[in-house]
Motif scaffolding. Structure first.
Motif, short mmCIF file in Angstrom:
data_model
loop_
_atom_site.label_atom_id
_atom_site.label_comp_id
_atom_site.label_asym_id
_atom_site.label_seq_id
_atom_site.Cartn_x
_atom_site.Cartn_y
_atom_site.Cartn_z
N THR A 1 -8.37 5.63 1.09
CA THR A 1 -7.39 6.37 0.68
C THR A 1 -8.07 6.30 -1.01
N ASP B 1 -8.69 3.63 -3.08
CA ASP B 1 -10.40 3.03 -2.90
C ASP B 1 -10.79 3.71 -3.99
N GLY C 1 -6.39 -0.01 -5.41
CA GLY C 1 -5.70 -0.98 -5.79
C GLY C 1 -6.24 -2.45 -6.02
N TYR D 1 -3.02 -4.60 3.94
CA TYR D 1 -4.38 -4.35 4.24
C TYR D 1 -4.47 -4.12 5.46
N TYR E 1 -9.10 -0.52 0.46
CA TYR E 1 -8.31 0.57 0.85
C TYR E 1 -9.38 2.21 1.15
N VAL F 1 1.35 -1.17 0.23
CA VAL F 1 0.07 0.22 -0.05
C VAL F 1 0.45 1.22 -0.21
#
Ligand code: HEM
Ligand code: HEM
Ligand SMILES: [Fe+2]
Ligand SMILES: [Fe+2]
Ligand SMILES: [Fe+2]
Ligand SMILES: [Fe+2]
Lengths: 438, 438
Positions: free
Chosen positions: A130, A133, A158, B396, A127, A14
């Protein structure tokens, strides 16, 4: 396509992705027309146009109205019970017949194929809030409602694995026949049924077709917009999802979205019977006939922990907003010097100000003498004395509130002055339980 | 009569009295007729009889109905704002005109003189739920409602000072003319007004007189019975008083009785504007015109403490009913022996069972592999590894619920295994705040 898409991503995926992949340049006045998704736009404009024009030119028959509402539920449940809870979240198992029904009904909602939809939705959960998303609620209500479909995304969503769906026979079947399915279920069926049964072809097309479609669309979109904006967070407030009855009413029960983001693999969104979650009721109903099974729930023990934490969070704030008695360590300890009179010092001081000893604490009651609900005389006669027995029931068993108030008047501790048997009176009732932080 | 009745009682008065004065022998089948208070009984039987007979034989005119309701409020407020909040509790100051109005109106409720009433009521507050309380709720609903008036008390009520009232001009005036006042205000006025104004003498007597009186009576009695029985205890649950809207509705707002027993000198019973407390509204209204002043309130800081304590009490129960992760001290600490591989031991064990290290804790995920909402592959690939980064957002950013659940799978601590910067992840979210007992 067979291996999970996220099998080999790095452990810091991420952060790494957000830092090392550049978003597209922002939409500006000069380039906005190049940045639109014209297919989505068309669907989102044409359907309401037909609905509106139709509403002014087509008589609404009650049979058609009833059927359109019913068909709203059918295609809505295709999305909520099918696309969402079954395929995106695997929160229960569905028999083949139920799967085919849900895949067909969901197609009638014209929101893309199961696979496309679930991929986006899983990324949304993974996500949340963020830039990975796709419907990032931090970009505003309009964006999360329809903006994300109309404007080309600034960033690829993502990674989210949907390899399980690629293997599913029904998902593949829907994918293959998707165009035909939306024509049939989105337009054909809602036009033909009212047409054949009570001769209202046009009404069917306008109301059960177009109007119903607009409602189903915005109903689903509300889960991404309204449900991340309106209501409270009874289970966790780390992210934007919220619980609200109004959202539930317009989304077939998906409005308990704070619960849902905490416990996404739970087939329920609402956990109480009196909350409006018709999608849950539908799944339960199917399970009675063997059409659904393995309805997953998150352990109740952990659900309650979430609620407990949120309650404690609020109470902690209350607690910190209140004024508490002075810490014992901040109070002067007045020692017992004169051997014939344990309260010597107190009595001496109490020539000058009204001091009363209760449970080892010295209290200055000057502000309270005239206020005392039991009358001034009962305080006055105890000035310079130990009023513990009288205060704790000998004369009047004061309320916990009175004891709390008393503790606010502490001005000192008498060394060795806590009488035996009153140890539990040293801590006022309001400080016996408190919200503690680890 | 001039000195407070409780000025010279001993500090252990309550215990002493309960132990050393004998109650009268209990009422039995042989002596019950000797133990009745025939005056109270007569009033409590005659008024409803007239009301009942009247209802069957007297047409109810709407003007009389409206007046009777209005007069119910007038005489009711005489009791609640006058007898109760002004005289028994001194919760505000009233100007002479207001005092005369309240004393007269209260006489129309036929519940005894201010002095007699306040004496009983003060004893009720002072000795709530004990045998020195004249309407002791522990003796049952019927007793606290009317039993205590009809049967002669088994014990003298505890001492309660009313010397302040003996000095009050209006109280004395009411005492002196009490018989005339009840005839005038209880029967005269409600008969004459409808009689003179719209010729309904009989209706006035029956409805505004007798029926209204029965309602006012049982309305007041409900404060002693219903308000000690129905509802919750948002401020303290040491004694029987309870808060309930229904009780408030039938008692002109006295139904927030849990609050009232905690904060008896507060002129309010309900603290929120949307709660039904017309007596409070009446007092506020009078204060706008200078008729009432010095409206007393208990410090809000202390009121909130009561509520906080009650909330914490309930949450403490929830907390104790839940299952929590194993204590760190109960977990085996596996030490770091092989220098080239920090997870040596864990990896060795994980040949036999699926162990995953997160934030220094070793977790057995065997029951969860197939259940993992993120898919089995993400767990499997982390068996025998440190999944801290992946779990806490690298792959995640798991929900707090997931973290709580994870902590339930702890089976060991890796010595020196807590990675830097993850110290705050050692305590699962559900254990960061808790209800602590002093
Ligand atoms: C020293 C500090 C004191 C404080 C802060 C205090 C506080 C209070 C408060 C807040 C009440 C209202 C009812 C309640 O909340 O329970 C009350 C009532 C009363 N207090 Fe005190 N009190 C003190 C000392 C005493 C002492 C020493 C006596 C007896 C010798 C006494 C006798 C009474 C009585 C008899 C009542 C009952 C009034 C009624 O309900 O009619 N108090 N007190
Ligand atoms: C070791 C114990 C683990 C537990 C108890 C656990 C628990 C959970 C739970 C309860 C969820 C549901 C969503 C939520 O509540 O946040 C979830 C989702 C997820 N987990 Fe884990 N997890 C574990 C390990 C891992 C690891 C090591 C990874 C990655 C390498 C991972 C990746 C994911 C992903 C990607 C999801 C998102 C699923 C979705 O919303 O589509 N989990 N996990
Ligand atoms: Fe969401
Ligand atoms: Fe979801
Ligand atoms: Fe009471
Ligand atoms: Fe009272």
């Amino acid at each position: 396509d067979e291996l999970p898409a996220d099998l080999n991503i790095p452990d810091n995926y991420v952060d790494y992705t957000l830092k090392n992949t550049k978003p597209l340049p922002p939409v500006t006045w000069n380039n906005w027309w190049k940045e639109l998704n014209y297919l989505s736009l068309a669907i989102l404009v044409v359907a309401p146009s037909i609905a509106l024009y139709g509403a002014f030119t087509t008589k609404l028959r009650w049979e058609t109205a009833v059927f359109a509402s019913f068909y709203y539920f059918v295609t809505g449940v295709g999305i909520t019970a099918g696309y969402h809870r079954l395929w995106a979240h695997r929160s229960f198992n569905a028999s083949k017949p139920l799967q085919y029904f849900l895949a067909a009904a969901g197609a009638g909602a014209m929101e893309g194929s199961i696979k496309w939809w679930s991929r986006g939705h899983r990324a949304h959960h993974r996500y949340t809030d963020t830039d990975l998303d796709p419907y990032n609620a931090h970009r505003g209500l309009l964006w999360s409602h329809i903006g994300w479909m109309i404007v080309k995304p600034r960033r690829k969503p993502g990674v989210a694995d949907v390899s399980d769906l690629s293997k599913n026979e029904v998902v593949r079947w829907q994918h293959r026949w998707y165009v035909w399915l939306i024509l049939l279920m989105g337009i054909g069926v809602p036009t033909v049924i009212p047409g054949l049964l009570w001769g209202d072809w046009r009404g069917g097309y306008v109301y059960a077709g177009a109007t119903r479609l607009v409602f189903v669309h915005h109903s689903t979109f509300c889960v991404n917009s309204l449900a991340h904006w309106l209501g409270d967070a009874p289970f966790d407030d780390k992210h934007t999802p919220r619980d609200h009855l109004v959202t539930a009413l317009v989304t077939l029960g998906e409005g308990y979205h704070n619960f849902h983001h905490q416990f996404p693999a739970d087939y329920r969104n609402a956990i109480r019977w009196y909350q409006y979650d018709p999608t849950k009721w539908f799944i339960t109903f199917c399970s009675w006939f063997g059409l659904a099974s393995h309805l997953k729930t998150f352990p109740d023990n952990e659900v309650k922990k979430g609620q407990l934490t949120m309650h404690l969070k609020r109470l902690r704030e209350t607690q910190e907003g209140l004024i508490w008695p002075q810490e014992n360590t901040d109070l002067p300890v007045i020692s017992w010097q004169s051997s014939d009179c344990r309260l010597h010092q107190v009595q001496e001081q109490s020539q000058r100000r009204p001091l009363i000893l209760v449970a080892g604490f010295i209290h200055d009651v000057s502000t309270f003498i005239e206020e005392h609900p039991g009358g001034r005389h009962l305080l006055v006669k105890n000035i310079g004395k130990d009023a513990s027995t009288a205060f704790f029931g000998g004369v009047y068993d004061h309320s916990n509130a009175a004891h709390n108030l008393l503790s606010m008047m502490r001005v000192g501790i008498l060394h060795g002055g806590a009488p035996h048997g009153l140890e539990d009176k040293v801590v006022p009732p309001s400080q016996r339980l408190r919200v503690a932080r680890h």
